[in-house]
Scaffold this motif. Structure first.
Motif, short mmCIF file in Angstrom:
data_model
loop_
_atom_site.label_atom_id
_atom_site.label_comp_id
_atom_site.label_asym_id
_atom_site.label_seq_id
_atom_site.Cartn_x
_atom_site.Cartn_y
_atom_site.Cartn_z
N VAL A 127 41.18 -56.34 53.97
CA VAL A 127 41.67 -55.14 53.28
C VAL A 127 42.32 -55.51 51.95
N VAL A 167 39.67 -56.14 49.42
CA VAL A 167 39.06 -54.89 48.95
C VAL A 167 40.01 -54.16 47.99
N GLU A 168 41.31 -54.25 48.25
CA GLU A 168 42.28 -53.62 47.34
C GLU A 168 42.21 -54.26 45.96
N GLU A 177 39.46 -56.03 44.76
CA GLU A 177 38.11 -55.79 44.24
C GLU A 177 37.43 -54.76 45.13
N PRO A 178 37.58 -53.47 44.82
CA PRO A 178 37.08 -52.40 45.69
C PRO A 178 35.57 -52.45 45.95
N GLU A 179 34.80 -53.12 45.11
CA GLU A 179 33.36 -53.20 45.31
C GLU A 179 32.90 -54.60 45.69
N ASN A 180 33.82 -55.39 46.22
CA ASN A 180 33.45 -56.73 46.68
C ASN A 180 32.65 -56.60 47.98
N LEU A 240 33.75 -56.11 52.01
CA LEU A 240 33.40 -54.85 52.69
C LEU A 240 32.53 -55.10 53.92
N ARG A 289 30.34 -47.03 52.26
CA ARG A 289 30.75 -47.51 50.94
C ARG A 289 29.82 -48.62 50.46
#
Length: 293
Positions: A89, A92-93, A95-98, A102, A124
């Protein structure tokens, strides 16, 4: 750079020694040194030592998403799922598109039976990688698990557009249609499955028999279930269905024989034993004596 090149060539022991020399000669504050040392240690199974390295990376650069991902992998391997989730988490915070973070997070949720959380993450991933063949199928499985059958069908069909010979996906579409009472589409898909992959023919025929029986076409149900058990004489679900069709037709002897066959193949089959006892009892009630052949 030489150490990383050697690592990528597969000479990991040599790379490890070079990285240690770099660290001992003033490279202790270089996050890449600690990151690759951690990766090598993780590959060796030295998880605790790897954690130390990745934590050092984060001390130097608290925004290094890869370090948090690698920490998540470490805790995942240690079966500390709560901590693994926490690390993924954080990645992801940052790099939201990693996609690695994910996908790892979604897989962890799936393994932990938190299917709705997994679905949210896989959705996502698919937004970022709309042509990802694996994710389409995995998301379809997840939709089935939470009872979103219509969405599951849509996702399986999307997967089949690029993988038209995927028998497992075809089976899931067919079963999903069956569960949604879309019987005509289910019949079409089971027939297509049988034509595509011969190993699935007994299962397809068994489901087709269930559909015809459900639809009141009992003779067609009987005809196709006979073909099913002829093709696979050890197929338990086939003999259970054959017995049920025989019961509906009033052929109690055949029903007893079929359920007896199930119990013979698998003595621990609870459903088969219950059906056998019920069929024998019904025969005895109707004839006044037991059927022992």
């Amino acid at each position: 750079n030489l150490a990383l090149l050697v690592y990528k060539q597969g000479k990991k022991d040599v790379a490890y020694k070079q990285l240690m020399k770099i660290m001992e000669s003033g490279g202790n504050e270089n996050p890449l040194v600690h990151k690759y040392l951690g990766i090598i240690l993780l590959e060796r199974g030295q998880v605790d030592d790897a954690i130390d390295r990745f934590m050092k990376v984060i001390d130097i650069n608290p925004r290094d998403a890869d370090a948090f991902i690698n920490l998540g992998v470490c805790f995942h391997r240690m079966n500390n799922l709560r901590r693994a989730v926490k690390e993924y988490v954080k990645a992801v915070e940052i790099e939201p598109e990693n996609l690695t973070a994910l996908k790892n997070l979604a897989l962890l949720y799936y393994e932990a039976e938190q299917i709705r959380e997994a679905v949210e993450i896989y959705e996502r991933v698919l937004e970022i990688e709309p042509k990802n063949k694996t994710i389409c199928k995995t998301l379809a499985h997840a939709y089935r698990r939470i009872g979103e059958i219509s969405k599951a069908i849509e996702m399986y069909k999307r997967h089949l557009e690029n993988n038209p010979q995927d028998s497992e996906a075809m089976l899931n579409v067919a079963v999903s249609y069956f569960e949604k009472d879309k019987l005509i589409k289910a019949i079409e898909m089971f027939n297509q499955l049988a034509e595509t992959d011969k190993s699935y023919i007994p299962m397809a025929y068994c489901y087709l028999s269930k559909i015809y029986q459900k639809n009141g076409q009992i003779n067609k149900a009987l005809d196709i279930i006979r073909k099913c058990v002829h093709l696979d004489t050890q197929y338990i679900d086939g003999f259970i269905q054959y017995g049920k069709v025989s019961l509906e037709l009033g052929n109690l002897e055949k029903a007893v024989d079929c359920f007896r066959r199930v119990v013979k193949i698998d003595p621990n089959n609870r459903q088969g034993q219950i059906l056998l006892d019920g069929a024998k009892k019904k025969y005895e009630d109707e004839h006044g004596y037991s059927y022992d052949y």
